[in-house]
Structures are given as structure tokens and as C-alpha cells.
Design an enzyme around this catalytic site. Sequence first.
Site, short mmCIF file in Angstrom:
data_model
loop_
_atom_site.label_atom_id
_atom_site.label_comp_id
_atom_site.label_asym_id
_atom_site.label_seq_id
_atom_site.Cartn_x
_atom_site.Cartn_y
_atom_site.Cartn_z
N CYS A 97 0.84 -1.41 0.15
CA CYS A 97 0.06 0.00 0.06
C CYS A 97 0.75 1.36 0.10
CB CYS A 97 -1.04 0.04 1.22
SG CYS A 97 -2.01 -1.51 1.42
N CYS A 100 2.44 3.25 -3.33
CA CYS A 100 1.63 4.27 -4.06
C CYS A 100 1.19 5.31 -2.94
CB CYS A 100 0.37 3.67 -4.50
SG CYS A 100 0.83 2.23 -5.91
N HIS A 101 0.83 5.14 -2.00
CA HIS A 101 0.02 5.89 -1.24
C HIS A 101 0.92 6.49 0.07
CE1 HIS A 101 -3.65 4.78 -2.87
NE2 HIS A 101 -3.55 3.54 -2.61
N CYS A 135 -8.03 -3.03 -4.84
CA CYS A 135 -6.77 -2.61 -4.99
C CYS A 135 -5.65 -3.49 -4.94
CB CYS A 135 -6.61 -1.38 -3.96
SG CYS A 135 -5.43 -0.04 -4.41
N CYS A 198 -35.50 -3.20 9.46
CA CYS A 198 -34.50 -2.29 10.30
C CYS A 198 -35.18 -1.20 11.16
CB CYS A 198 -33.41 -1.94 9.46
SG CYS A 198 -32.68 -3.20 8.64
N CYS A 201 -37.72 -0.93 14.42
CA CYS A 201 -36.83 -0.94 15.60
C CYS A 201 -36.00 0.38 15.93
CB CYS A 201 -36.09 -2.03 15.92
SG CYS A 201 -36.88 -3.49 16.51
N HIS A 202 -35.39 0.62 14.66
CA HIS A 202 -34.11 1.85 14.83
C HIS A 202 -34.76 2.99 14.55
CE1 HIS A 202 -31.19 -0.94 16.18
NE2 HIS A 202 -31.41 -1.76 15.29
N ARG A 241 -22.47 -7.00 11.58
CA ARG A 241 -23.48 -6.62 12.42
C ARG A 241 -24.89 -6.57 11.69
NH1 ARG A 241 -26.35 -6.80 15.42
NH2 ARG A 241 -27.23 -5.99 17.29
N CYS A 245 -28.18 -8.84 13.11
CA CYS A 245 -29.42 -8.39 13.13
C CYS A 245 -30.47 -9.31 12.21
CB CYS A 245 -29.60 -6.98 12.94
SG CYS A 245 -30.14 -5.95 14.19
#
Lengths: 284, 111, 129
Positions: A97, A100-101, A135, A198, A201-202, A241, A245
Site C-alpha cells: 500500500c 503508491c500511497h 486494489c 430495520c 426498531c431503529h 452486525r 441483526c
Amino acid sequence: MYKKISILLKTLVLPAAVMLVTGTLGVGTWAQAATQSGNKIEKLTPSMSYAEYQKRYEKYYGDFTAQMAEEGNPAEFLLDDGKDLANKVVGSKGKSCASCHGKDALQLKGAATTFPKYNAELKGIMTFPLQINTCREKQMGAKPLKYESYDQLALTMYIKSLSNGMPIKVSIDGPARPFYEKGQVAYYKRQGQLNFSCAICHVQYAGYKARSNLISNNKHHADHWPCYRLKWGKTGSLQRRFRGCLKNMRAKKPPFQSEELRNMELYLTYLNNGDLIQVPGMRM
Amino acid sequence: MPQGIGKIKIRLPRTVRKGQVIAVKTLILHPMETGLRTDKKTKKKIPAYYINDVSIYYGGQLITHEDWTIAVSANPFMSFYLKADKEAPLKIVWKDNKGGVYQKTVQITPR
Amino acid sequence: MKVTDRVDSRGNAGLWAGVAVFFMIAAMPLWAHAGNAKQGEKIAKTRSLGNCVACHYLPKVESPGDIGPNLVEAMQEYTMAERKDVVQWIRDAREFNPHTIMPPFGTNKILTPQQIDDVVAYLYTLKKK
């Protein structure tokens, strides 16, 4: 009053749900709102204001979050390994990495703020872990890292942590728009044996308790991944996550970096636009 | 076996005055398997793997020793108070039941 | 003489038993819906079955949820005649509110009809007469 709102709904470009979340609409009635492409989404109203939610959260979890802050985040151990991985030469082209960076990939500071974004080659949404793997395959000639493996999480976490303290600015203009809407439909779709979405509830029931858990509001849901979660006892990504759920809803779990999950990640990250990135996070 | 076992972080106050009682906070990465859980896929017991012995040395001298059991959580956090009355290294050694030894030394320099 | 007496009384007993059985069969539809309250309580409080306590208050449970209404208070308003409404709430609550969060326990086969009956029987024991 209600008539005015319904006329507004038809004319406004922004989907109604975004406005609901930001609280621009007042008390709503049960109705269906439509996205640009015509998919119906369930119109849900938050049961309490965000200030009230914060008050409840502080009362219920306040001591515990303070304790977590004191003990420190075990995910920070991965950052050093991520730094080593960014400098490590792998693959057929003899690159790392850093080639290039810049040293320690420091030029990638701020790169994570615009992800997930539309990618023309993929004809879909590019998430940050997927970008790293792409990449590696194309520029370095290396094998992609297995999702949720230690190395993958460490590298993602390190490069994302370079953008710490910068606000998320995800764009949904132009070609990303249909994917944003798909993500929104997925977020509001009732699914699984328990028939949850989703959003129910949220968005609607955020701040209430499901047994002994306080249901969290979807603000600040996407600004700290990958994070250490106490329930897992290890580090994981946002898509893990999501899958957790979905499993609790007894619904079908799409695989990591599948189109559904990427669109959903775009939708959720767009809701969190303006929040400061803080990686690695720590959750209960 | 998960990677990164035995990584240690020790945090001290930025400035330490001589004779001051300071809080030392430590965190170590360890799965702390109890030996009571079963693997969901293979239906076999996951063997016990936990830290059972912690010793703290200050200036080469053992100041405290702890026996840990399976009741301690994964990635255990430990903090203790120490009277910083001399300039000396603080060495903390963790030992687990499979023979792993993890240690880290920090220098305490009271002003 | 004694023998015939016995035969007579036996005949009478048979008749009365027959009458009793007839009434029990006639009352069968009411009996069949009774459900087992004790079994129902277990279903309501078990995570893999009903898990009512995730959202509703029920007595003798540690930290129940507060998304749904308190079931002890809610049950005071239902009479025995409205039993089929209570069953319908559990079987598929979308009939009363299409945007409900309550899972359709009957339609999505989370619980069997017998289990739902048991839960309803338990709920009616919460009713203070």
C-alpha cells in the site's frame, strides 16, 4: 395539515423517511411513502425526540459507557498490525500500500469519508473493505483478504483510522441514487419469520427496551466501524452486525459484500453524514 | 487459534511525582476460554485456555501476585494503585494454562 | 332381593354417567379452547418460543421490555367473550394494525395453534376478577 403534508410528500425529491429521521415532519399518520423509482416504503414516525432518547440512554447505560471508556478499547491492538500490513510488500507486482500511497499509506488520510460510493466498473456501490481488496487484486496482484479475518479487519481499521475526526460526506447524487433507494427499501422491508424491518426498531421504537437492551437510534450507527463489540469479544465490521441483526429477525442472511448489504451500508452511512469518523469504535 | 494473543497495553499518568500513588491500567488480548463452551459446528468442547497467574514486579521486587480463574472475562483489563517512590522498571508478567508467558516492562521515572 | 336392588342402583348409576358424558360432549367446543395455563406461562417466558417478555411486561420476570403494553393492565379490559380477539392478536396482529411491530406468531408458524391457546389461557389468569 395532513393534506399539506401529503402534497409535500408527492412533490419532494427527498424520500419521506429521510425527513422523518431528521425530524422535519411532525406527527405522522400511518401511510406509505414512495421512492423515486416507485417502491413503496413504510412510513414510520420516531416515538420520541432524539433528546429524550439521549436522556434515556444516559440513564440506562451511562455508567457502563464510562466504564468502557476507562478500560480502553482492545481493538486498538489491531492498529499496529494494520500499519505493518500497509507497509508489507505482497503479490506478484512487488508492491505494498505504501508504494503508491506514501509511507504508512498516510496519503489516504480522509479517503474513508466518501465511502461507500458508486463505482462505474463494479456497476454498484463500492464499500471500503471491498475497495481495499479490489486494489490488492488489480494494483498489487495479491490475493484478496478474507472478510472478517484478522488481517482484513486490521488493514481496514488502520486505513480508516487515518480519517479520524473528519466528517462523513457520502454522496448519493447521480448514478448512486438508485442504489441508495434500494438500500432504503431494504432498510424498510419487513422480512424474516418475526416480520421485522430495520426501521421499525431503529426509527420507530428507538429508546424502548427489548428485554434488557435499549434499542439504539440510527444516528451514529455507521461512523465507528470496524469496532470491538463486547458481545462478540472481538472486532467485526458493520456488515457482520447487519447479518447478526438479520439472524435475530430470522431472515435470510446475504453473504459479506453482497449487493443487498452494500446498498444498505450506503443508506445507513448517508443517514450519518456529518458525523465524525472514530475508528476503532467500541460497542456493547 | 486467533491472532494477536498476548498483545499488551499499559497506561500510566503523564507526569508522576515522587511518592505519588498512581493508577496503572493494563489491558491484554487473550481469549480466556473457560473450557465449558462447545463449538457450535463440531459439537466438541473448546479446551480451556486462560490466564491463571499474574505477577507484578517493581524494581526487580515482587510486589503482588494474582491467581486468575475462568471467571475472568476475555481480553482482561486490570488496574491497580502503586506508590511511585523510586525510579525503577515496572514489569508485569501474565502466564496462561498452556504455558504462554506474556510480559511487558515500563519505566517509571518520578520527578 | 338384595341382588335385584344392586342391579337397579347399577342401572341408575349408568344412566347418570351417560347423562354426564352427554353434557360433557355438548360442552366440548368450550372445553377444547381452554388451553393449559401453566404450559402457556412457560411458552410466554421462553426465548426460543413465545418470548413475550422481550417486549411486554409480565409478572415474575427480570427486566421485561417496554415496547408493547403491560399485559397485566391490558388483560383487565378483555372479557371471556372477547377471547378470539386475544387469540387473533397473537396469531396475526396485522389485522388490527397493519404497521405493528408484533410478530405474526400464527401466520409465520412461530407457535402452533395449541401453543397459542395455552398462552391465551395463561393471559386470562392475569385477569383480576
